[in-house]
Write an enzyme that holds these catalytic residues in place. Structure first.
Site, PDB file in Angstrom:
ATOM      1  N   LYS A  35       0.847  -1.200   0.000  1.00 37.03           N
ATOM      2  CA  LYS A  35       0.000   0.000   0.000  1.00 37.03           C
ATOM      3  C   LYS A  35       0.884   1.252   0.000  1.00 37.03           C
ATOM      4  CE  LYS A  35      -0.503   0.047   5.036  1.00 37.03           C
ATOM      5  NZ  LYS A  35      -1.440   0.089   6.171  1.00 37.03           N
ATOM      6  N   TYR A 255      16.729  29.271   9.099  1.00 42.61           N
ATOM      7  CA  TYR A 255      15.569  30.051   9.518  1.00 42.61           C
ATOM      8  C   TYR A 255      15.402  30.042  11.036  1.00 42.61           C
ATOM      9  CZ  TYR A 255      14.011  30.193   4.639  1.00 42.61           C
ATOM     10  OH  TYR A 255      13.923  30.424   3.288  1.00 42.61           O
TER      11      TYR A 255
END
EC number: 5.1.1.1
Length: 358
Positions: A35, A255
Site C-alpha cells: 500500500k 531560519y
C-alpha cells in the site's frame, strides 16, 4: 549537472527481507503489503522483487489493476475493501479479494450479480476501533456472508493495535478465538510486529509491511530484533554537499536562528529539504553520514537544503556524498529524532527525487 539528491532502491535487500519473513512464518502464506505505492518505494519498480509472495495487499483498485496489467496473476487483497457498490464488478473481473468491514458492503454483495465468486476477508474489530465488526457479531455476519451465492472463500481477519509490546496481542487473541469458535475458518492476523514478536499469531496468512522495507514497526522499538534477524534497509536517500561555510562563534544557521555556534565551525550545505521528503521538524543533532563519518544536522531544515556539521570531517569538500538515511543512517533513527515513524519518511519521499534501482 542535475541536482545530486537520489533515492536508491536495493532490490536484493527486498528479496532478502522477504526470505527472512518466509523462514519466520513456517507454513503460513504471505501477503506482501504494498500500500501507499509500496511505502514510497514504487509498486511498479519493486513488485518483481517481491514476486515470491503468495499475494499482494494494498488499498486502491488503481494499484491493483497496475499489478494485473504488469502481469501479476496471483491473489491481490484490498485492505480497506471496496468503497462503492459499482466497484464489485471490477473486483470480480480482475479476481481481487476484498475486505468486508461494514453492513453496507454485505448488502451490496447480496445485490451484485457476478459471473465469478468473490473471495472475502471478514474484518473483526478486536480493539483497534477503526474498521470491522465487533467480536459478538462475527458469527451472525459470517452466516450472512455464507448465504450470499456470489461469495467464494471466507477468511477471518483482524489487526493488532499494540503488537509491538510483549503482551499486546493477549487480549485481542482471546477475543478472536472466542469470536471464531466453531467457525473452522482460515485467519489472517499478523502484521509486521506480530510476525517478529508473536509466532502464535501467524496462523494461515500473515501481512508483512514495514519489515519488508527494512524498518522496525515502532519508533522506539527494539532495533536489535531487526538487525539480529538480518533485515536490510531497502531505500537509501543520498545527496551531496553543494556549499561549505566557515562560521564564527555566535553565528546562527538557518531560519529562525534555531542553531547558534558556540565556537568557530565548518558546516556543509546539503541539497535536500522538506520538499524532497526529509522531515522539516528534524532537530539539530539528527544523524547523517558524510564520507566515512557520522555527523549531525544543524539548524532548521528548509525546503531545498539543510546544514550539517563538518567538524569531524575536515576533508569534506563540495561534492562529498551525504547519506540521509539507508544502510548506515537508520531511517528509524531519523524518525525517532523527528518524533515520527519510518513509515512516514518512506511514504513522504517526493516525486521530484530521482530513483535508481540497484
Amino acid at each position: 549537472m542535475s541536482r545530486p539528491i537520489v533515492a536508491i532502491i536495493n532490490q536484493k535487500a527486498l528479496k532478502n527481507n522477504l526470505s527472512i519473513v518466509r523462514k519466520m512464518i513456517s507454513t503460513a502464506q504471505l501477503w506482501a503489503v504494498v500500500k501507499a505505492n509500496a511505502y514510497g518505494h514504487g509498486i511498479k519498480r519493486i513488485w518483481k522483487s517481491l514476486c515470491q509472495a503468495d499475494g499482494f495487499a494494498l488499498l486502491s483498485i488503481h494499484e491493483a489493476l497496475l499489478l494485473r496489467d504488469s502481469g501479476w496473476q496471483k491473489p491481490i487483497l484490498l485492505l480497506e475493501g471496496f468503497f462503492h457498490p459499482n466497484d464489485i464488478k471490477i473486483l470480480a473481473q480482475y479476481n481481487l479479494t476484498t475486505v468486508v468491514h461494514s453492513q453496507w458492503q454485505i448488502k451490496a454483495l447480496a445485490k451484485a450479480k457476478l459471473l465469478a465468486p468473490l473471495h472475502i476477508y471478514l474484518k473483526m474489530n478486536c480493539g483497534m476501533n477503526r474498521l470491522g465488526f465487533q467480536p459478538d457479531d462475527i458469527h451472525s455476519v459470517w452466516q450472512q456472508l455464507k448465504e450470499i451465492k456470489s461469495i467464494g472463500t471466507l477468511t477471518l481477519m483482524a489487526h493488532f493495535a499494540n503488537a509491538e509490546n510483549a503482551e499486546g496481542v493477549i487480549e485481542p487473541m482471546q477475543k478472536i478465538y472466542q469470536a471464531s469458535k466453531n467457525l473452522n475458518c482460515q485467519m489472517s492476523l499478523a502484521n509486521s510486529a506480530a510476525i517478529l514478536l508473536h509466532p502464535q499469531t501467524h496462523l494461515n496468512w500473515v501481512r508483512p509491511g514495514i519489515i519488508l522495507y527494512g524498518a522496525f514497526p515502532k519508533r522506539d522499538g527494539n532495533q536489535s530484533i531487526m538487525s539480529n534477524s538480518g533485515f536490510e534497509p531497502v531505500m537509501t536517500l543520498n545527496s551531496k554537499i553543494i556549499a561549505i561555510q566557515e562560521i564564527a562563534s555566535g553565528s546562527t544557521v538557518g531560519y529562525d536562528n534555531s542553531y547558534r555556534a558556540n565556537c568557530k565551525q565548518r558546516i556543509g550545505i546539503v541539497a535536500c529539504g522538506y520538499a524532497d521528503g526529509y522531515p522539516r521538524h528534524a532537530p539539530s543533532g539528527t544523524p547523517v553520514k558524510i564520507l566515512e563519518h557520522m555527523t549531525k544536522t544543524i539548524g532548521t531544515v528548509s525546503m531545498d537544503m539543510m546544514a550539517i556539521d563538518l567538524t569531524l570531517c575536515p576533508q569534506a569538500y563540495i561534492g562529498s556524498k551525504v547519506e540521509l538515511w539507508g544502510k548506515n543512517v537508520k531511517i528509524d533513527d531519523v524518525a525517532t529524532a523527528s518524533k515520527t515513524v519510518g513509515y512516514e519518511l518512506m511514504c513522504a519521499l517526493s516525486p521530484r527525487v530521482p530513483v535508481q534501482l540497484e
